[in-house]
Enzyme design. Structure first.
Site, mmCIF file in Angstrom:
data_model
loop_
_atom_site.group_PDB
_atom_site.id
_atom_site.type_symbol
_atom_site.label_atom_id
_atom_site.label_comp_id
_atom_site.label_asym_id
_atom_site.label_seq_id
_atom_site.Cartn_x
_atom_site.Cartn_y
_atom_site.Cartn_z
ATOM 1 N N ASP A 45 6.214 0.337 -4.242
ATOM 2 C CA ASP A 45 7.298 0.550 -3.164
ATOM 3 C C ASP A 45 8.688 -0.154 -3.931
ATOM 4 O OD1 ASP A 45 5.771 1.951 -1.788
ATOM 5 O OD2 ASP A 45 5.303 0.187 -0.356
ATOM 6 N N TYR A 103 -3.483 -7.556 -6.174
ATOM 7 C CA TYR A 103 -2.074 -7.914 -5.562
ATOM 8 C C TYR A 103 -2.002 -9.181 -4.961
ATOM 9 C CZ TYR A 103 -0.691 -2.931 -5.656
ATOM 10 O OH TYR A 103 -0.182 -1.599 -5.947
#
Lengths: 245, 245
Positions: A45, A103
């Site tokens: 994103d 992540y």
């Protein structure tokens, strides 16, 4: 035609959506003298960072990978850096071949956030029960239907499985820093940020263990969240099968 | 009227010239409801960072310093953070009372500079003789006429002494990082960046010890340099006499 595999790091702060590969594509097309298509392990994103994203593309240009790396780092904006470049098998595909991704989400809890970290953490200077959050983080491990943690547009898409396997889901607390680290087979759009936002709700005492487990049940209609800001999220690495000898 | 003393950190990347105090002044004027004048220990160039700059201003508003700190950090852009705020003696002056300042200049020598450090180091991936640089760095200690290291416009200004005293001038090498640390009674405009640029010239083998010493002689007409980029420079601290008990 040869396939080249690269790893790259980028500061997502100034980038909107899938801007990084487009910049990369434009730069490679310059080197190649004709359009080059870049495939990455997935999208990040706007505002999300990468320490080691993987991408691949085909070139006719016989430039050695180490020279290509130098040329790209000369041509690309300093927000994007190529960390490695190598010849890859012609069938290598950064998305289909990925076995897992890691992540990290970074939260800073101190009263004043350093100006030098403002784009690289989520500043949350409010009370949190980190013991509750740590216990809840473990609930995500294993195979679950993550519909409740998907982006609204993706959650509503029919026919695509929302089942993912999480290998590791851990929250670490060190001084004024909280680091959430998650490794999984794959992630839905906004999934990590929705998990973190939900863990923070739990840390505020707004969510019981039972409510958290209900989010992880298949067919659950209630949305988890809210979504934590992009600035704290880093794609740390993408795992692939070991190269054939 | 009360005098307030603050320490602040800022990311100089997006700031041009003396922009930080102006933003601070506008924000304080909002809090006070009438114009507030901010004085700092000195100016930093566009792109230069501060880990602990000192400033002061007068307020009629009776807001306690800790509330003022919180209010300012809510109103200011995240590039500027107030680290502390306290009542000061009415005669306290951040520039006249300063006894010394410490600057750090950070050089990254690795082949690829992390996107997350691009605005906070000078990326110099070329050979340097760091032993020569370390030896040369020591030459700056003591009292010298720094005309050769002043900005062109300041060097030509008549009547203002270019003599400054440097208490400490050291270059440290650690892996791919070089850190130049300098503490002195005061600094001319561009002085630290010109010193670093000159040390780099020495590291490249372009400057002998004798040439370096000539720059430090009073009345020398030749300009040292070139000036190293702003991104690597940090104002680390400003020293003041201990507060009266």
């Amino acid at each position: 035609m040869r396939r080249i595999r690269i790893t790259l790091a980028y500061d997502g702060t100034g980038f909107h959506g899938w801007h990084v590969p487009r910049v990369l594509q434009d730069t490679l097309s310059e080197v190649e003298g004709s359009p080059v298509h870049v495939t990455a392990s997935g999208r990040t994103d706007a505002g999300v960072h990468a320490l080691a994203q993987t991408a691949a593309f085909d070139l006719d240009n016989p430039i050695p990978p180490e020279n290509l790396l130098r040329a790209l780092n000369r041509l690309l904006p300093a927000e994007i850096r190529i960390l490695s470049a190598a010849e890859a098998a012609p069938e290598f595909h950064p998305r289909y071949d990925a076995m897992g991704k890691t992540y990290e989400y970074r939260i800073y809890r101190g009263p004043v956030c350093s100006p030098f970290e403002r784009n690289y953490v989520y500043h949350h200077p409010y009370p949190l029960n980190t013991e509750v959050m740590k216990a809840m983080a473990g609930l995500f491990e294993g195979q679950h239907d993550f519909s409740a943690f998907a982006a609204a547009d993706e959650a509503d898409a029919m026919g695509r499985s929302k089942v993912r396997t999480i290998f590791q889901s851990e929250l670490e607390s060190s001084g004024e820093r909280l680091t959430y680290r998650v490794r999984g087979s794959g992630f839905l759009k906004h999934m990590v940020r929705n998990i973190v936002g939900t863990l923070i709700e739990a840390g505020k005492g707004n969510l019981s263990r039972e409510q958290m487990l209900a989010f992880l049940e298949a067919g659950g209609k209630r949305k988890a969240g809210p979504r934590a800001p992009a600035s704290g999220l880093f794609l740390m690495s993408v795992d692939y099968p070991a190269h054939p000898a």
